[in-house]
Write a protein that holds these residues in place. Structure first.
Motif, mmCIF file in Angstrom:
data_model
loop_
_atom_site.group_PDB
_atom_site.id
_atom_site.type_symbol
_atom_site.label_atom_id
_atom_site.label_comp_id
_atom_site.label_asym_id
_atom_site.label_seq_id
_atom_site.Cartn_x
_atom_site.Cartn_y
_atom_site.Cartn_z
ATOM 1 N N VAL A 89 -21.664 71.405 -17.756
ATOM 2 C CA VAL A 89 -22.177 72.220 -16.650
ATOM 3 C C VAL A 89 -23.000 71.350 -15.704
ATOM 4 O O VAL A 89 -22.854 71.421 -14.475
ATOM 5 N N PHE A 90 -23.857 70.497 -16.259
ATOM 6 C CA PHE A 90 -24.694 69.618 -15.448
ATOM 7 C C PHE A 90 -23.853 68.634 -14.645
ATOM 8 O O PHE A 90 -24.079 68.442 -13.447
ATOM 9 N N VAL A 91 -22.874 68.002 -15.301
ATOM 10 C CA VAL A 91 -22.024 67.020 -14.617
ATOM 11 C C VAL A 91 -21.231 67.689 -13.497
ATOM 12 O O VAL A 91 -21.133 67.147 -12.389
ATOM 13 N N ASN A 92 -20.696 68.871 -13.745
ATOM 14 C CA ASN A 92 -19.960 69.596 -12.694
ATOM 15 C C ASN A 92 -20.875 69.931 -11.523
ATOM 16 O O ASN A 92 -20.487 69.794 -10.358
ATOM 17 N N PHE A 93 -22.087 70.367 -11.824
ATOM 18 C CA PHE A 93 -23.044 70.695 -10.766
ATOM 19 C C PHE A 93 -23.352 69.468 -9.915
ATOM 20 O O PHE A 93 -23.368 69.543 -8.683
ATOM 21 N N MET A 94 -23.594 68.332 -10.561
ATOM 22 C CA MET A 94 -23.943 67.125 -9.825
ATOM 23 C C MET A 94 -22.768 66.619 -8.988
ATOM 24 O O MET A 94 -22.948 66.218 -7.840
ATOM 25 N N THR A 95 -21.558 66.623 -9.538
ATOM 26 C CA THR A 95 -20.417 66.113 -8.774
ATOM 27 C C THR A 95 -20.084 67.011 -7.596
ATOM 28 O O THR A 95 -19.613 66.533 -6.569
ATOM 29 N N GLU A 96 -20.336 68.302 -7.714
ATOM 30 C CA GLU A 96 -20.036 69.219 -6.612
ATOM 31 C C GLU A 96 -21.119 69.232 -5.547
ATOM 32 O O GLU A 96 -20.841 69.512 -4.384
#
Length: 172
Positions: A89-96
Motif C-alpha cells: 500500500v505504501f509503495v503504491n501510494f508513493m509511486t502514484e
C-alpha cells in the motif's frame, strides 16, 4: 534526482527492479520507524518523507499529495493486516503521488523580464534627484534583489488570487 524520479517510473529509462526495491525499502523503513497509531501520526510521517525528498534534491521539488489522498492511503494501510500488504500500500501510494512540482508561466516570464527592466529602472532613477542614492547601489546587487522581490510578489499574489479557484482536494 533523475535516478530517483526514473525509479518511480516518472520519466527516463526504467531502472532495474532491484534499485526500485532498494529505494522503496529504504523509504518504508524510515516510515515504519515512527510510532503510527492514528491519522495525525501517519500524515506527519508522510510529510516527513516528502520533506526529506525536498531537502535532499537540488533544484526541483516534489509536490505533497492532498490530505484526501493521504487519508485514503491511511485507510488502506490500516485495513492491511500483514506487513507485506502494508508495504505494498505504501509503495503504491508513493509511486502514484510523487510528482515533480512545475513552474507556472507567470514565474518564468517574470524571471526572464525582470533583470532588463530593473536595469532600465535603475538608469532612469539615477536621473531623478529624489533617488540619487540609487547610484550607490551596485548593479550586481540591485538586479538580483529586484528579480527576487518580483518573483516573491508574483508567488504571493498568485496564491492570494488563486485561493478561491483552488480545487477542493488541494485546499489545506
Amino acid at each position: 534526482m533523475g535516478t530517483f524520479l526514473s525509479s518511480l517510473g516518472k520519466g527516463g529509462p526504467r531502472p532495474p527492479p532491484q534499485m526500485v526495491g532498494f529505494f522503496m525499502g529504504a523509504l518504508y523503513n524510515q516510515f515504519v520507524e515512527k510510532d503510527i497509531t492514528n491519522f495525525e501520526a501517519f500524515h506527519i510521517a508522510i510529510l516527513d518523507i516528502f520533506n526529506t525528498f525536498n531537502a535532499a534534491l537540488p533544484g526541483k521539488h516534489v509536490d505533497i499529495p492532498s490530505q484526501r489522498k493521504v487519508e485514503e492511503c491511511f485507510r488502506q494501510w490500516k485495513e492491511a493486516n500483514k506487513d507485506t500488504k502494508k508495504k505494498k500500500v505504501f509503495v503504491n501510494f508513493m509511486t502514484e503521488n510523487v510528482t515533480v512540482s512545475k513552474l507556472d508561466d507567470s514565474t518564468v516570464i517574470i524571471g526572464v523580464l525582470t533583470p532588463p527592466v530593473a536595469m532600465a529602472a535603475k538608469k532612469a532613477g539615477e536621473n531623478v534627484p529624489q533617488l540619487m542614492l540609487i547610484k550607490n547601489i551596485p548593479d550586481v546587487i540591485f538586479v538580483p534583489a529586484a528579480t527576487v522581490l518580483a518573483l516573491i510578489s508574483v508567488k504571493l499574489s498568485g496564491r492570494i488570487l488563486n485561493k478561491s479557484i483552488v480545487p477542493p482536494e488541494r485546499k489545506i
